[in-house]
Write a protein that holds these residues in place. Structure first.
Motif, PDB file in Angstrom:
ATOM      1  N   GLU A 277      -0.060  -5.634  -9.773  1.00 31.20           N
ATOM      2  CA  GLU A 277       0.084  -4.212  -9.463  1.00 31.20           C
ATOM      3  C   GLU A 277       0.900  -3.489 -10.541  1.00 31.20           C
ATOM      4  OE1 GLU A 277       0.019  -4.322  -4.558  1.00 31.20           O
ATOM      5  OE2 GLU A 277       1.943  -4.134  -5.604  1.00 31.20           O
ATOM      6  N   LEU A 278       0.693  -2.183 -10.580  1.00 28.70           N
ATOM      7  CA  LEU A 278       1.468  -1.324 -11.484  1.00 28.70           C
ATOM      8  C   LEU A 278       1.793  -0.043 -10.738  1.00 28.70           C
ATOM      9  CD1 LEU A 278       2.577  -0.618 -14.357  1.00 28.70           C
ATOM     10  CD2 LEU A 278       0.327   0.397 -14.822  1.00 28.70           C
ATOM     11  N   SER A 279       3.075   0.294 -10.651  1.00 30.78           N
ATOM     12  CA  SER A 279       3.491   1.511  -9.951  1.00 30.78           C
ATOM     13  C   SER A 279       3.862   2.599 -10.951  1.00 30.78           C
ATOM     14  CB  SER A 279       4.687   1.214  -9.040  1.00 30.78           C
ATOM     15  OG  SER A 279       4.308   0.343  -7.997  1.00 30.78           O
TER      16      SER A 279
ATOM     17  N   LYS B  98      -3.878  -1.388  -8.221  1.00 28.68           N
ATOM     18  CA  LYS B  98      -4.296  -2.781  -8.205  1.00 28.68           C
ATOM     19  C   LYS B  98      -4.922  -3.085  -9.569  1.00 28.68           C
ATOM     20  CE  LYS B  98      -3.304  -3.484  -3.818  1.00 28.68           C
ATOM     21  NZ  LYS B  98      -2.231  -4.421  -3.381  1.00 28.68           N
TER      22      LYS B  98
ATOM     23  N   ASN C 251      -0.603  10.047 -13.659  1.00 27.80           N
ATOM     24  CA  ASN C 251      -0.593  10.263 -12.207  1.00 27.80           C
ATOM     25  C   ASN C 251      -0.373  11.742 -11.917  1.00 27.80           C
ATOM     26  OD1 ASN C 251      -0.353  10.214  -9.455  1.00 27.80           O
ATOM     27  ND2 ASN C 251       1.628   9.157  -9.405  1.00 27.80           N
TER      28      ASN C 251
ATOM     29  N   LYS D 130       4.272   8.815  -5.660  1.00 28.15           N
ATOM     30  CA  LYS D 130       4.219   7.572  -6.407  1.00 28.15           C
ATOM     31  C   LYS D 130       2.943   6.817  -6.029  1.00 28.15           C
ATOM     32  CE  LYS D 130       7.054   3.484  -7.426  1.00 28.15           C
ATOM     33  NZ  LYS D 130       8.372   2.827  -7.182  1.00 28.15           N
ATOM     34  N   GLN D 131       2.294   6.212  -7.008  1.00 26.26           N
ATOM     35  CA  GLN D 131       1.058   5.492  -6.766  1.00 26.26           C
ATOM     36  C   GLN D 131       1.182   4.057  -7.273  1.00 26.26           C
ATOM     37  OE1 GLN D 131      -1.709   6.730  -5.203  1.00 26.26           O
ATOM     38  NE2 GLN D 131      -0.715   8.725  -4.887  1.00 26.26           N
ATOM     39  N   THR D 132       0.559   3.141  -6.570  1.00 25.95           N
ATOM     40  CA  THR D 132       0.536   1.738  -6.993  1.00 25.95           C
ATOM     41  C   THR D 132      -0.911   1.329  -7.242  1.00 25.95           C
ATOM     42  OG1 THR D 132       2.525   1.216  -5.714  1.00 25.95           O
ATOM     43  CG2 THR D 132       1.110  -0.621  -6.348  1.00 25.95           C
TER      44      THR D 132
END
Length: 611
Positions: A597-599, A569, A560, A565-567
């Motif tokens: 989801e993955l953050s 799909k 990233n 912060k990114q989430t």
């Protein structure tokens, strides 16, 4: 009495006449594929003699040149066992002899294993790494003396310093060592880099001896480390003994004398290039102090080929990195490379091809689909991925992605892998001894360093790490090359900070080292990284996701480059996630459930071993 005096005088005359200053190669080996051995004998007016050799060994050619101080004698060593030969040089009634050894070859030497994508290669400038023997910092026979106060001077690092710190390399996760040249460079100043060699059969006395180099190789093998020699085929230094007394006028490219290269390597395959532009690229000198070798001269090509093979056999080498590969005579360097890989079928050679286009770099790799268009094959197994290096330059500062900026640059680099015959055999790197320092470019932002090393440790190819980056070393290339080649802290007894030991590192150095050691030690045993397939996804919101996988393992890498912060799909990645339901992050050692989801935090990366 008169007869005795006459005999003594005769012996003295013959002794003074029997002057051989150099023999190269100094010895050879039995059972070599390269069995037509061309031996250079050098001495005052040696060409005035006839030459013969003992033990029924066949001389297939005696070649003399316009310089009477040289004679090149080729012998057939096929089926010649290890033994001592005696060459006899005769001129009328005067004669003298020279011993020459054929030595026993190391068992299974031909099939030696080289470096490959399972390795992490650590690059050092030996003069700046560690000083293990202060007594050789200056030597009477070499012009430049040790002066650590001079940024571009000799600082005293040596072979013993490398040997003393082999365990450090192991702890870091390195498995191969590339040292910039260690052969003698007797320039008056700025000789520490070693690329202006003055004797290619002799280790520079400020580094140690030939025997020390052999000992380094042996000590490395005890620790399962591979030794890669930096070999220079394109040029020597102006202090080279053969430049001062040339065997032939065309041993070096003459215009007459010096003319600088135009550095335009594209002229080597440009179908529209002019002859003069092509000639100036190949034949022009790199700099005035580095006379350009003429590989189209058969004597030169044979000399360079034998020298390379001799070092492999003598020092039990595990690979070559070849400097300025694409500046050489195109046909000559192809013959040189093929001769070495014919002798050692599994020997890896990586060439410096400093270009900024994948097709142009691919041209120089063995069996290149690009070079086949012109029916050319360099036979060079590996090339340096300079386009990937270009991506590393500023990408982690590009927080607002666009069509061309941000993580799309990584994606687009690997899109072009179809241009290479063997992408797994590319040397990948964020920096080296000639480029800007990564930590300088990114103002020692460790989050950006971690993202960079995550990609380097998990992407296809052979990762190369430049010494000191793993402890946060920086350096401003704008201040000169010496600033990107600073001394490793702890390599000198007077250093207050010893970054070679865990207890000696500062808190900041430890953060860099611990991360680097974690990912590269993990990589050592991961065949899925070494030779697995790659599938990557177009970056979204500056997040780059790719998978390394084979029939039994799969690793998901997420980088990233956004500040936020990114989430993600996860249904987008179903093609590769398949039935995997969780993964353990190599970096944080946390478990992640892979449901919907993955953050991931901003400016960070994760390496998930999928379960």
């Amino acid at each position: 009495m008169k007869k005795i005096i006459y005999l003594v005088l005769l012996l003295l005359v013959n002794f003074s006449f029997a002057q051989i200053d150099r023999v190269e190669p100094p010895f050879w080996y039995e059972g070599m594929n390269h069995n037509q051995v061309q031996i250079l004998f050098y001495g005052k007016n040696i060409a005035q003699n006839t030459v013969s050799v003992s033990n029924n060994v066949v001389i297939t050619q005696v070649q003399k040149t316009e310089n009477p101080n040289y004679v090149f004698v080729t012998i057939d060593t096929k089926n010649v066992a290890a033994q001592e030969l005696i060459f006899t040089f005769k001129n009328g009634k005067k004669a003298f002899t020279q011993n020459y050894s054929i030595k026993k070859r190391k068992e299974n030497s031909r099939n030696r294993k080289s470096f490959d994508s399972s390795d992490m290669m650590y690059l050092i400038m030996p003069d700046r790494f560690a000083n293990g023997n202060e007594k050789n910092d200056s030597t009477p026979e070499l012009q430049e003396k040790g002066n650590r106060n001079l940024p571009g001077g000799r600082h005293g690092g040596d072979i013993q310093g490398i040997i003393n710190n082999l365990e450090y390399l192991q702890s870091l996760g390195a498995t191969a060592l590339w040292s910039t040249p260690l052969c003698e460079d007797n320039d008056k100043g700025y000789s520490y880099h070693g690329y202006g060699q003055s004797d290619v059969y002799k280790i520079d006395a400020r580094y140690g001896t030939n025997e020390d180099y052999v000992r380094l190789s042996a000590e490395m093998k005890k620790k399962n480390l591979k030794l890669v020699m930096d070999y220079v085929t394109n040029h020597w230094g102006a202090e080279h003994w053969m430049f001062k007394d040339m065997p032939t006028y065309d041993w070096f490219h003459q215009f007459p004398g010096y003319k600088q290269s135009n550095y335009r390597m594209t002229t080597q395959y440009d179908t529209n290039a002019s002859a003069i532009d092509s000639k100036l690229c190949m034949d022009g000198w790199f700099v005035p102090s580095m006379p350009d070798l003429n590989q189209s001269n058969p004597l030169v090509l044979k000399y360079l080929t034998q020298n390379a093979i001799w070092w492999i056999e003598y020092a039990d080498l595990d690979g070559f990195r070849v400097d300025t590969y694409s500046y050489n005579d195109k046909e000559g360097i192809s013959k040189w490379t093929k001769a070495i890989t014919d002798e050692y079928p599994y020997f890896n050679i990586v060439g410096e091809v400093w270009m900024h286009d994948q097709a142009q770099i691919s041209y120089w790799q063995k069996d290149s689909p690009i070079a086949k268009i012109q029916s050319y094959n360099s036979y060079l197994p590996s090339v340096m991925d300079f386009t990937l290096h270009d991506v590393y330059g500023n990408v982690f500062n590009e927080d607002n992605p666009s069509w061309n900026d941000g993580m799309i640059k990584f994606y687009e680099n690997f899109v072009n892998d179809f241009l290479y015959d063997n992408p797994n055999n590319l040397l990948i790197f964020a920096e080296n001894h000639d480029t800007g320092r990564f930590n300088q470019n990114y103002k020692n932002d460790i989050s950006k360093y971690k993202m960079a090393m995550t990609i380097l440790a998990t992407m296809r190819g052979i990762p190369q790490l430049y010494y000191g980056s793993e402890i946060g070393m920086a350096g401003d290339k704008g201040k000169g090359d010496a600033d990107i080649r600073q001394d490793f802290p702890g390599g000198w007894n007077s250093d207050k900070n010893n970054a070679f030991s865990a207890s000696g590192r500062t808190e900041e150095q430890a953060k860099y080292f611990d991360f680097t050691a974690k990912v590269f030690n993990w990589r050592k045993s991961k065949s899925v990284i070494h030779n697995g397939k790659l599938m990557h996804y177009l970056p979204d919101n500056n997040v780059y996701v790719y998978f390394r996988y084979n029939d039994t393992e799969s690793v998901m890498v997420v980088v990233n480059n956004s500040k936020d912060k990114q989430t993600l799909k996860l249904d987008r990645f179903q093609e590769r996630l398949g039935s995997y339901t969780n993964g353990k992050d190599v970096i944080s050692e946390k478990n992640f459930e892979l449901k919907s989801e993955l953050s991931i935090d901003g400016k960070s990366s994760i390496i998930l071993e999928l379960k």
